[in-house]
Write an enzyme that holds these catalytic residues in place. Structure first.
Site, PDB file in Angstrom:
ATOM      1  N   ARG A   1       0.858  -1.183   0.000  1.00 33.59           N
ATOM      2  CA  ARG A   1       0.000   0.000   0.000  1.00 33.59           C
ATOM      3  C   ARG A   1       0.897   1.236   0.000  1.00 33.59           C
ATOM      4  NH1 ARG A   1      -4.534  -1.988   4.484  1.00 33.59           N
ATOM      5  NH2 ARG A   1      -5.041  -3.943   3.378  1.00 33.59           N
TER       6      ARG A   1
ATOM      7  N   GLN B   1       0.013 -10.164   5.720  1.00 29.16           N
ATOM      8  CA  GLN B   1      -1.197 -10.349   6.517  1.00 29.16           C
ATOM      9  C   GLN B   1      -1.411 -11.830   6.818  1.00 29.16           C
ATOM     10  OE1 GLN B   1      -4.066  -8.407   3.861  1.00 29.16           O
ATOM     11  NE2 GLN B   1      -4.470  -6.931   5.482  1.00 29.16           N
TER      12      GLN B   1
ATOM     13  N   HIS C   1     -10.183 -16.161   4.654  1.00 35.76           N
ATOM     14  CA  HIS C   1     -11.555 -15.899   4.240  1.00 35.76           C
ATOM     15  C   HIS C   1     -12.354 -17.184   4.361  1.00 35.76           C
ATOM     16  CE1 HIS C   1      -9.280 -12.574   2.439  1.00 35.76           C
ATOM     17  NE2 HIS C   1     -10.376 -11.880   2.706  1.00 35.76           N
TER      18      HIS C   1
ATOM     19  N   HIS D   1     -14.142 -12.136   6.325  1.00 33.30           N
ATOM     20  CA  HIS D   1     -12.727 -11.766   6.272  1.00 33.30           C
ATOM     21  C   HIS D   1     -12.210 -11.781   7.710  1.00 33.30           C
ATOM     22  CE1 HIS D   1     -13.327  -9.523   2.276  1.00 33.30           C
ATOM     23  NE2 HIS D   1     -14.555  -9.693   2.733  1.00 33.30           N
TER      24      HIS D   1
END
Length: 642
Positions: free
Chosen positions: A362, A380, A384, A512
């Site tokens: 990002r 991360q 999911h 999520h």
């Protein structure tokens, strides 16, 4: 005749318009003295503001979070008051509230230094002790302009000019000092008991580097001197624990300008990172997740369909090849749906839980980058869960249980929970959001968890539960999230489907979830929480075996080899140095165990064991030491070493 409804449901009727303070006075003198402001029909108002029609009212005092916020905001005005007395030519820009305090951007020739801050702070407290009243006056536009022209406040005039549609402005009179603000503010300065000016930094006017550089004076403020003292102590501890300094001292990682916001992990830091990742991988296996890997770069069209392009395009890294636009993934969910979509799924297969240690990028503003805590490239612990509506509560509860177990294993017991609802910019219908919010909130209630509501703070595709952990010096860190998504799997988005009991295709619900969030950031939190004194299971080097003289080196080398065979991270120190020097050096490196070998140990087939902190545990054989280490490591982080 306004009728005022109080929080307990009781009402008070008045013959004419009434101020917040007058309502408080009608309830009792004690409450009136404590009143800072009021929440009228849910909106914060000054204590002097008139209520002209029927309304609900909550009195705000220093016992309320809003009251402390207002006090800190008024401290910014107090700073302006003191500065104007001491430096009459200073021009005031903006002075908002920030976490634990406030700042004010100012323009003047004199450069404020640490000693100046002490003098300014002393003047502020002297003014506060007078308990002078803060008087609010709504001021017509032309009068507001004239006032600031007379006072030479160029930045305030620029702010007024930018608010073209406003006909009047809230002016707050602090004796001879005047400031402009939407408020609310304290009714008098007697509520300010404890503040400290901390430092000065440069800041461009309105954050634009084309504008003039101003001086930004920072301060903190608390309801009491004890709270201020505790906070300053915490900041001293935080300085000692700064993960950037410890990262260098312990040789864990570094960052540099050739790749801003992206960490270079050294061997010891890589071990620490890997241990965190392997712990989470073990949890994936234990809770029936399947691990996957997805591409780092995917076509722009995927991000447009998912909705991420419209929301995050300014923070996405992009590239182009073969006349196609690609984006470096800022998150993993669209890729996970591509994996789910590769085969037709039956309702009997649900829930399907897929996870990835997904590297994302990002393009965060350069000014916000901060060691491992705010980066542009991070991993991360993302997962999911694709499920039916009937499975939501059970799956969310399992995620909640995993959050609490994981944090406890890493040594964190104090967890706060927040529930964030629909933001203004979102995808999906209100009916879908009603369903999603109800499902998450019911799970929280059924789990018996206390939580704070955060209206409007949800993700753009669904509501979320946030988990904040408190470290050993009282700081709060936002880490885990559970988000409920009914939208991204829909046909107009990424069209994930399963075959239901009716033999028709349906869109699954997608949960999520991230437990640690960014692994890089979580490692930074661990460094600061433990001050580099990691529990044995996480320590990059779990033990060092030091020889007293050269004659012991072969024994030390062999003992080290045997410990490594048992899976322990052990090093030997065979240098021609005094053993006291070796012990001091490895103590500074926060090694959990230092093992010393001399003539007696070599003769008895043992090592002498010193625990971190200097405690001598005595002599251990290889088998005894393996047992000690095994039991220690099994505790994970649940027993924090002092």
């Amino acid at each position: 005749m306004p009728i005022i409804t109080l929080p307990d449901g009781s009402t008070k009727t008045f013959d004419e318009a009434v101020t917040v303070m007058q309502v408080a006075e009608s309830i009792g003198t004690g409450l009136a003295k404590a009143t800072i402001a009021g929440r009228v029909n849910g909106q914060l108002k000054d204590a002097s503001d008139l209520i002209t029609a029927d309304a609900s009212l909550e009195i705000v005092t220093m016992k309320d979070e809003d009251g402390v916020h207002i006090m800190r905001h008024t401290c910014a005005h107090l700073l302006g008051h003191a500065l104007k007395q001491m430096y009459p030519d200073v021009k005031m820009a903006i002075g908002p509230v920030i976490d634990n305090g406030f700042y004010y951007d100012i323009d003047m020739e004199t450069k404020i230094g640490p000693e100046d801050l002490k003098v300014i702070e002393k003047r502020m407290m002297a003014l506060a002790k007078t308990k002078y009243p803060v008087i609010k006056k709504m001021t017509p536009r032309e009068e507001a302009i004239q006032t600031f022209e007379n006072r030479g406040e160029d930045y305030k005039l620029e702010l007024i000019a930018a608010l073209e549609g406003e006909t009047e402005f809230g002016f707050y009179h602090h004796e001879e000092y005047i400031d402009m603000c939407v408020g609310p503010h304290l009714p008098n300065m007697g509520f300010i008991k404890a503040l400290k000016l901390t430092h000065v930094a440069g800041a461009y006017w309105r954050g634009n580097s084309d504008n003039k550089m101003l001086q930004r004076i920072y301060g903190v403020a608390f309801p009491s001197k004890d709270e201020l003292k505790d906070y300053l102590h915490m900041m001293e501890e935080a300085e000692k624990r700064d993960h950037r300094k410890l990262g260098k001292t312990l040789d864990l990682f570094h960052v540099e300008d050739i790749s801003p916001g992206m960490a270079f992990w050294h061997p010891k830091g890589t071990v620490l990172f890997r241990m965190v990742e392997e712990y989470m991988r073990g949890q994936l296996i234990a809770h029936d997740y399947e691990e996957i890997r997805t591409p780092l770069i995917m076509d722009r069209s995927l991000w447009e369909k998912s909705g991420h392009w419209d929301k995050f395009k300014d923070n996405m890294f992009t590239t182009e090849t073969d006349n196609r636009d690609y984006a470096v993934k800022p998150m993993n969910c669209p890729g996970h749906i591509q994996v789910f979509n590769r085969q037709l799924t039956s309702y009997r297969d649900l829930p399907i839980r897929i996870a990835e240690f997904g590297l994302v990028h990002r393009n965060e503003p350069s000014g916000t980058l901060h060691g491992l805590m705010r980066v542009r490239s991070f991993t991360q612990d993302d997962a999911h869960i694709f499920c039916t509506e009937d499975q939501i509560q059970e799956e969310v509860q399992a995620c909640i249980d995993l959050v609490y177990q994981t944090y406890a294993d890493f040594g964190f017991e104090n967890i706060a929970v927040k529930f964030s609802t629909r933001p203004e910019q979102r995808v999906g219908s209100d009916d879908v959001w009603d369903l999603a919010e109800s499902a998450l909130e019911n799970t929280l209630k059924n789990a018996g968890l206390d939580y704070k509501l955060q209206p409007g703070e949800g993700a753009f595709y669904g509501p979320k539960i946030e988990f904040q952990l408190k470290d050993c010096i009282g700081r709060v860190w936002q880490c885990g999230t559970i988000q409920l998504d009914f939208s991204m799997t829909q046909a107009e988005r990424l069209n994930a489907v399963y075959v239901g009991t009716d033999n028709e295709k349906h869109h699954p619900v997608m949960i999520h979830r991230a437990i640690l969030g960014s692994l890089e950031r979580f490692v930074g939190i661990l460094v600061e929480h433990y001050e580099g004194k990691f529990p044995t299971w996480l320590a990059p080097t779990q033990a060092v075996i030091a020889s007293i003289s050269d004659v012991h080196n072969d024994y030390v080398a062999n003992f080290t080899k045997n410990m490594k065979k048992h899976g322990f991270r052990v090093e030997s120190d065979l240098r021609n140095e005094k053993v006291g020097f070796k012990i001091r050096e490895h103590t500074l490196q926060r090694v959990p165990y230092i093992l010393v070998v001399g003539d007696q140990e070599m003769e008895n087939g043992t090592v002498n064991v010193r625990a971190r902190g200097g405690q001598n545990l005595g002599s251990f054989t290889l088998e005894e030491l393996v047992d000690l280490f095994t039991r220690d490591i099994a505790n994970l982080g649940r027993t924090v070493e002092q």
